[in-house]
Design a protein around this motif. Structure first.
Motif, PDB file in Angstrom:
ATOM      1  N   LEU A  56       0.823  -1.213   0.000  1.00 10.41           N
ATOM      2  CA  LEU A  56       0.000   0.000   0.000  1.00 10.41           C
ATOM      3  C   LEU A  56       0.858   1.264   0.000  1.00 10.41           C
ATOM      4  N   GLY A  57       1.741   1.352  -0.973  1.00  8.79           N
ATOM      5  CA  GLY A  57       2.570   2.545  -1.103  1.00  8.79           C
ATOM      6  C   GLY A  57       2.510   3.041  -2.535  1.00  8.79           C
ATOM      7  N   THR A  58       2.683   4.359  -2.710  1.00 11.22           N
ATOM      8  CA  THR A  58       2.484   4.966  -4.024  1.00 11.22           C
ATOM      9  C   THR A  58       3.596   5.962  -4.325  1.00 11.22           C
ATOM     10  N   ALA A  59       4.086   5.937  -5.547  1.00  9.97           N
ATOM     11  CA  ALA A  59       5.094   6.922  -5.968  1.00  9.97           C
ATOM     12  C   ALA A  59       4.688   7.533  -7.305  1.00  9.97           C
ATOM     13  N   LEU A  60       4.997   8.812  -7.463  1.00  6.79           N
ATOM     14  CA  LEU A  60       4.672   9.520  -8.709  1.00  6.79           C
ATOM     15  C   LEU A  60       5.950  10.111  -9.292  1.00  6.79           C
ATOM     16  N   TYR A  61       6.176   9.840 -10.563  1.00  7.40           N
ATOM     17  CA  TYR A  61       7.337  10.358 -11.281  1.00  7.40           C
ATOM     18  C   TYR A  61       6.856  11.544 -12.111  1.00  7.40           C
ATOM     19  N   ILE A  62       7.611  12.630 -12.120  1.00  8.91           N
ATOM     20  CA  ILE A  62       7.148  13.831 -12.838  1.00  8.91           C
ATOM     21  C   ILE A  62       8.208  14.337 -13.810  1.00  8.91           C
ATOM     22  N   ALA A  63       7.774  14.525 -15.074  1.00  7.82           N
ATOM     23  CA  ALA A  63       8.639  15.143 -16.088  1.00  7.82           C
ATOM     24  C   ALA A  63       7.752  15.841 -17.107  1.00  7.82           C
ATOM     25  N   ALA A  64       8.309  16.131 -18.292  1.00  9.43           N
ATOM     26  CA  ALA A  64       7.576  17.003 -19.212  1.00  9.43           C
ATOM     27  C   ALA A  64       7.027  16.318 -20.458  1.00  9.43           C
ATOM     28  N   HIS A  65       7.717  15.287 -20.934  1.00  9.03           N
ATOM     29  CA  HIS A  65       7.368  14.731 -22.248  1.00  9.03           C
ATOM     30  C   HIS A  65       7.292  13.207 -22.222  1.00  9.03           C
ATOM     31  N   PRO A  66       6.594  12.653 -23.234  1.00  8.33           N
ATOM     32  CA  PRO A  66       6.743  11.228 -23.500  1.00  8.33           C
ATOM     33  C   PRO A  66       8.219  10.980 -23.824  1.00  8.33           C
ATOM     34  N   ASP A  67       8.842  10.036 -23.207  1.00  5.57           N
ATOM     35  CA  ASP A  67      10.254   9.615 -23.337  1.00  5.57           C
ATOM     36  C   ASP A  67      11.160  10.234 -22.275  1.00  5.57           C
ATOM     37  N   ASP A  68      10.680  11.235 -21.526  1.00  5.93           N
ATOM     38  CA  ASP A  68      11.483  11.780 -20.427  1.00  5.93           C
ATOM     39  C   ASP A  68      11.562  10.781 -19.284  1.00  5.93           C
ATOM     40  N   GLU A  69      10.534   9.965 -19.166  1.00  6.32           N
ATOM     41  CA  GLU A  69      10.420   9.127 -17.974  1.00  6.32           C
ATOM     42  C   GLU A  69      11.507   8.073 -17.953  1.00  6.32           C
ATOM     43  N   ASN A  70      12.007   7.840 -16.741  1.00  9.19           N
ATOM     44  CA  ASN A  70      13.040   6.840 -16.542  1.00  9.19           C
ATOM     45  C   ASN A  70      12.328   5.501 -16.309  1.00  9.19           C
ATOM     46  N   THR A  71      12.213   4.716 -17.379  1.00  8.49           N
ATOM     47  CA  THR A  71      11.445   3.467 -17.255  1.00  8.49           C
ATOM     48  C   THR A  71      12.153   2.473 -16.336  1.00  8.49           C
ATOM     49  N   ARG A  72      13.480   2.601 -16.180  1.00  6.00           N
ATOM     50  CA  ARG A  72      14.197   1.698 -15.265  1.00  6.00           C
ATOM     51  C   ARG A  72      13.698   1.881 -13.839  1.00  6.00           C
ATOM     52  N   LEU A  73      13.544   3.149 -13.456  1.00  3.82           N
ATOM     53  CA  LEU A  73      13.117   3.438 -12.091  1.00  3.82           C
ATOM     54  C   LEU A  73      11.626   3.137 -11.906  1.00  3.82           C
ATOM     55  N   ILE A  74      10.830   3.487 -12.923  1.00  3.40           N
ATOM     56  CA  ILE A  74       9.392   3.198 -12.838  1.00  3.40           C
ATOM     57  C   ILE A  74       9.177   1.689 -12.739  1.00  3.40           C
ATOM     58  N   ALA A  75       9.860   0.931 -13.607  1.00  3.48           N
ATOM     59  CA  ALA A  75       9.713  -0.528 -13.599  1.00  3.48           C
ATOM     60  C   ALA A  75      10.178  -1.105 -12.261  1.00  3.48           C
ATOM     61  N   TYR A  76      11.267  -0.541 -11.738  1.00  6.46           N
ATOM     62  CA  TYR A  76      11.814  -1.038 -10.466  1.00  6.46           C
ATOM     63  C   TYR A  76      10.816  -0.837  -9.329  1.00  6.46           C
ATOM     64  N   LEU A  77      10.285   0.374  -9.242  1.00  4.67           N
ATOM     65  CA  LEU A  77       9.360   0.660  -8.136  1.00  4.67           C
ATOM     66  C   LEU A  77       8.048  -0.104  -8.293  1.00  4.67           C
ATOM     67  N   ALA A  78       7.601  -0.272  -9.537  1.00  3.23           N
ATOM     68  CA  ALA A  78       6.331  -0.977  -9.759  1.00  3.23           C
ATOM     69  C   ALA A  78       6.482  -2.484  -9.595  1.00  3.23           C
ATOM     70  N   ASN A  79       7.636  -3.035  -9.966  1.00  2.00           N
ATOM     71  CA  ASN A  79       7.786  -4.494  -9.999  1.00  2.00           C
ATOM     72  C   ASN A  79       8.616  -5.065  -8.863  1.00  2.00           C
ATOM     73  N   HIS A  80       9.623  -4.308  -8.419  1.00  2.00           N
ATOM     74  CA  HIS A  80      10.420  -4.802  -7.297  1.00  2.00           C
ATOM     75  C   HIS A  80       9.794  -4.363  -5.980  1.00  2.00           C
ATOM     76  N   GLU A  81       9.562  -3.052  -5.845  1.00  2.00           N
ATOM     77  CA  GLU A  81       8.937  -2.542  -4.610  1.00  2.00           C
ATOM     78  C   GLU A  81       7.463  -2.899  -4.544  1.00  2.00           C
ATOM     79  N   LYS A  82       6.826  -3.129  -5.726  1.00  2.00           N
ATOM     80  CA  LYS A  82       5.381  -3.426  -5.840  1.00  2.00           C
ATOM     81  C   LYS A  82       4.524  -2.187  -5.622  1.00  2.00           C
ATOM     82  N   ALA A  83       5.121  -1.010  -5.747  1.00  2.00           N
ATOM     83  CA  ALA A  83       4.386   0.229  -5.485  1.00  2.00           C
ATOM     84  C   ALA A  83       3.383   0.523  -6.589  1.00  2.00           C
TER      85      ALA A  83
END
Ligand SMILES: [Zn+2]
Length: 832
Positions: free
Chosen positions: A41-68
């Motif tokens: 039951l934890g939530t994280a939000l990544y913020i940037a400006a454009h499609p492709d700015d997002e760091n998919t490594r970190l998003i994938a890590y938090l969503a799949n390893h941390e389960k956030a």
């Protein structure tokens, strides 16, 4: 007992979800991962400006390893960029990039959000960005995203303290995020939102830093030593058979229209976040440190957790349906939660798990991919219970007409049930992208419905509630109505079901250029959204323009059939520009939209409605020479634009260029980035230069400076110099030069009404043979004189230009046409 060997047999989520339209059918390993996420039951939000700015490594890590629960807030939809896979630009490119982000999130496990900010193109400074965007509204949307998603932790992609060091949108995204952090919890800020949501205070804010933000790796290490939170984003997931970074590369490879297709990577790799604000984590290496991420976080959650943690520990990968009785018990308790935020999230998650554990297949597929408001449509239902648990289908309810149809069917194990129902599409709204419904400004899309703001796409209007009883417990599982069919050379295809207008019209050209006062024939294609449509079409033109006939009737008997009607438009004698609008009338109602379908295999089919209209321009333009050879580069609409003003443009196949076949052309033009993308050009350069030497005109449009040799006759150094302000003053350096005088006189007035930018990748040094013609610069920068360079070579002219003709000509910018006509006419003075 868990049977580990089965993991390798399990079907991977990735291979399914790439077919974006198809319903996800979860294998045991995926169900297990969903249960793990249900229990976090934890939530994280990544913020940037454009499609492709997002760091998919970190998003994938938090969503799949941390389960956030993981979200990405992209302030824009990336409308301002270029499209490497097709002709769509501006708002249509934004539609593609929105879907590419959603495709990426389906792989890395995040959710996607936006603001109303319009990606108006490159911006060098956040001050400029925030002037063109409506700062207050974008701030409101950032606050709204935080208040509704309710993240514990926010991570910025960019540094808010270094304006001018990257795209202004980037820095602005970080600045807005930092400021929003202090506003979201205050009930006096953006009060109007509190009618729909509550205030929320995230615990802490980070900046996702890396050596990229420092001069070099050593400087990065020195400045940050021991201060950062590090994650090994190369971690391996046996349940997926993939490393986190492999998953991340697959996600970012969805950005195909930006050319982000890439090989996957593996192996240990660190990502860093720097603490910015809020409550400093006690455990430096846990961004959720001190935040309760268990079921105990929610009032009444403890007993739910007691059931669900047990299922997680003892998960049966072979017979997941065995967990259904306990899951149903937990489901009933989740429904009782007082906390509506967590209740909605957990209800949705557990329903998906229940459905998958039961091997339950529920589908509502319409006979056609679209319907019109208030018409009926036939829907084919398929219902199968592939478990041994008792499941009954009590009834179905269509969200469109709120009609419930009783079924009372006991679903026997693996016995498919099919039936067909007719539903009425009771609505006044179409299902097109909501942010394109109202006229946008340069910096902002206009969306008035607060509940739509932030959503990645228009919620699907046609849904079916399947009212079921699973193991005696009533449960409603909702599915979008889809269109499923097969194509012999593609296999099974799923498409979204759309609500569309009864009549749509299409003008072939979105910009009509008249270089004289001769009337032009304009074709309008009329499409029927239903059977038996009759009506009239008329064109609305500005005063001083004429159109005939006044009205043309149409009669289309079958849905999706088309009829083409022709009008003649006569421009005025003098310079003029305006908008041509198509209005269809049927059964007393007016229809003014064009239907655009966007169909690529990596994203679901998109159906967009835009105003059916074209820009019409009467130019006062002269030209000399008529035959143009065009070598296509990365793709631009310059050839079509030149044809409109009467040039005969032949597209040349670079392979076929030789010493003989260029001579017949009055000019040869190279499309944008031709040397970057057409490998053969390097071997054909000698013929192009020989053509110039014999008296020809070679116009080379911009190339990027990365590893490319434009093989100009005299030395020329490409740079990243660009002038992004389309209003930047243009100063004439060589007033007497023929290019500014023949056959059209070019004055500073001809640089008015340019769109998006002046130009890009200008050379920053060149040998003395070149004459620089124009000078310009963005605010506060040095003069850029390389936008248009001309050199005599033999008897002809070599022209290198980074001016954005590829944007200006398709947009019908009159001064750009005059200047381009002069480029093509160079050296022909006196030869008429
Ligand atoms: Zn960006």
């Amino acid at each position: 007992m868990k049977r580990i060997s089965l993991f390798t047999l399990a079907f991977l989520s990735i291979s399914i979800s790439i077919f974006a339209q198809k319903p996800q059918k979860l294998a045991s390993n995926q169900i297990y991962e969903k249960i793990q996420k249900l229990n976090f039951l934890g939530t994280a939000l990544y913020i940037a400006a454009h499609p492709d700015d997002e760091n998919t490594r970190l998003i994938a890590y938090l969503a799949n390893h941390e389960k956030a629960r993981m979200g990405y807030l992209s302030l824009t939809r990336g409308d301002g960029g270029q499209n490497l896979i097709g002709p769509e630009i501006r708002e249509l490119l934004g539609v593609i990039r929105t879907q590419e982000l959603l495709a990426a999130r389906r792989i890395d496990g995040g959710q996607q959000f936006f603001t109303r900010a319009n990606d108006f193109g490159y911006s060098k400074h956040p001050d400029e960005t925030l002037e063109i965007w409506n700062k207050e509204k974008v701030m409101s949307d950032v606050v709204w995203a935080i208040r509704t998603f309710k993240p514990d932790v926010i991570i910025n992609r960019f540094n808010h303290r270094t304006p001018g060091s990257t795209h202004g949108h980037h820095t602005a995204s970080a600045m807005l995020s930092v400021a929003a952090f202090d506003l979201v919890g205050d009930k006096n800020q953006f009060k109007e939102q509190l009618e729909f949501t509550e205030t929320w205070q995230p615990k802490r804010l980070f900046f996702n830093t890396s050596s990229w933000f420092y001069s070099n790796q050593a400087a990065f290490e020195k400045a940050t030593k021991g201060k950062l939170t590090a994650f090994d984003v190369g971690i391996y997931y046996p349940l997926k058979g993939l490393s986190n970074n492999e998953l991340a590369s697959m996600a970012s490879s969805q950005h195909l229209c930006q050319g982000f297709g890439r090989v996957t990577t593996r192996g240990s790799q660190n990502e860093y976040v720097a603490f910015l604000k809020g409550d400093k984590p006690k455990d430096k290496n846990d961004i959720f440190s001190g935040i309760n991420t268990t079921w105990n976080r929610v009032k009444g959650g403890g007993e739910i957790g007691a059931i669900l943690y047990k299922i997680e520990t003892n998960f049966d990968f072979v017979k997941p349906f065995k967990h259904l009785p306990k899951l149903m018990e937990a489901y009933r308790m989740i429904q009782q939660l007082e906390n509506t935020h967590w209740r909605a999230i957990k209800e949705k998650q557990i329903k998906e798990i229940i459905e998958a554990c039961a091997g339950l297949y529920l589908e509502a597929s319409a006979d056609s991919h679209s319907g019109i408001p208030n018409a009926t449509t036939d829907v084919n239902f398929e219902v199968v219970n592939r478990s041994t648990i008792a499941i009954e289908l009590i009834s179905i309810t269509s969200t469109m007409d709120a009609k419930t149809i009783t079924k009372e069917l006991a679903l026997e194990t693996n016995k498919k049930v099919n039936f067909k129902e007719t539903i009425t599409l009771k609505t006044t709204k179409y299902s097109d992208p909501y942010w394109l419904r109202k006229k946008a400004s340069l910096g902002m899309y206009r969306v008035d419905d607060q509940n739509l703001i932030g959503k990645p796409e228009t919620p699907r209007p046609a849904k079916i509630h399947f009212n079921l009883r699973i193991d005696q417990v009533p449960i409603v599982i909702t599915k979008n109505v889809v269109r499923r069919y097969a194509e012999r050379d593609k296999g099974e295809i799923y498409e979204p079901f759309e609500i569309l207008p009864k009549v749509t019209t299409r003008l072939q050209n979105k910009v009509l250029i008249f270089s004289d006062d001769v009337a032009k024939k304009v074709l309008v294609e009329v499409s029927a959204g239903a059977d038996s449509i009759v009506g009239n079409i008329r064109l609305k033109v500005p005063k001083s323009w004429q159109v005939s006939p006044k009205e043309i009737s149409f009669n289309i008997s079958q849905k999706n059939d088309k009829q083409t009607v022709a009008f003649f438009i006569t421009p005025p004698k003098n310079r003029s520009e305006g908008t041509l609008r198509v209005i269809a009338t049927s059964a007393g109602k007016e229809y003014k939209k064009e239907l655009i379908e966007i169909n690529y295999s990596h994203i679901p089919k998109q159906t967009v409605l835009l105003g059916s209209q074209a820009k019409i321009v009467r130019l006062n333009i002269k030209s000399v020479g008529n035959k143009i050879g065009y070598i296509k580069g990365a793709g631009d609409a310059v050839p079509e634009s030149l044809r409109q003003i009467g040039y005969k443009v032949t597209l040349l196949n670079p392979l076929e260029i030789n010493g003989d076949n260029l001579q017949k052309y009055d000019a040869i033009v190279l499309g944008i980035r031709a040397y970057n993308v057409v490998k053969e050009l390097k071997f054909k350069q000698k013929y192009l230069l020989a053509y110039v030497a014999k008296g020809g005109n070679l116009v080379v449009q911009y190339n990027t400076n990365r590893g490319v040799d434009v093989a100009a006759p005299f030395s020329l150094q490409l740079s990243r110099d660009r002038v992004t302000d389309e209003f930047a003053e243009v100063r004439i350096l060589d007033e007497k030069h023929p290019v500014l005088n023949y056959p059209n006189k070019i004055t500073p007035n001809d640089f008015k009404n340019w769109v998006q930018e002046r130009g890009l990748y200008f050379p920053d040094s060149w040998s003395k043979e070149y004459t620089p013609i124009l000078s310009m610069n963005d605010k506060g920068e040095s003069k850029k004189n390389g936008s248009l360079l001309i050199a005599k070579y033999g008897k002809g002219n070599y022209i290198y230009t980074g001016l954005s003709f590829f944007r200006e000509l398709p947009a019908g910018v009159s001064g750009a046409y005059k200047l381009f006509a002069n480029l093509l006419s160079l050296g022909k003075q006196g030869a008429e």
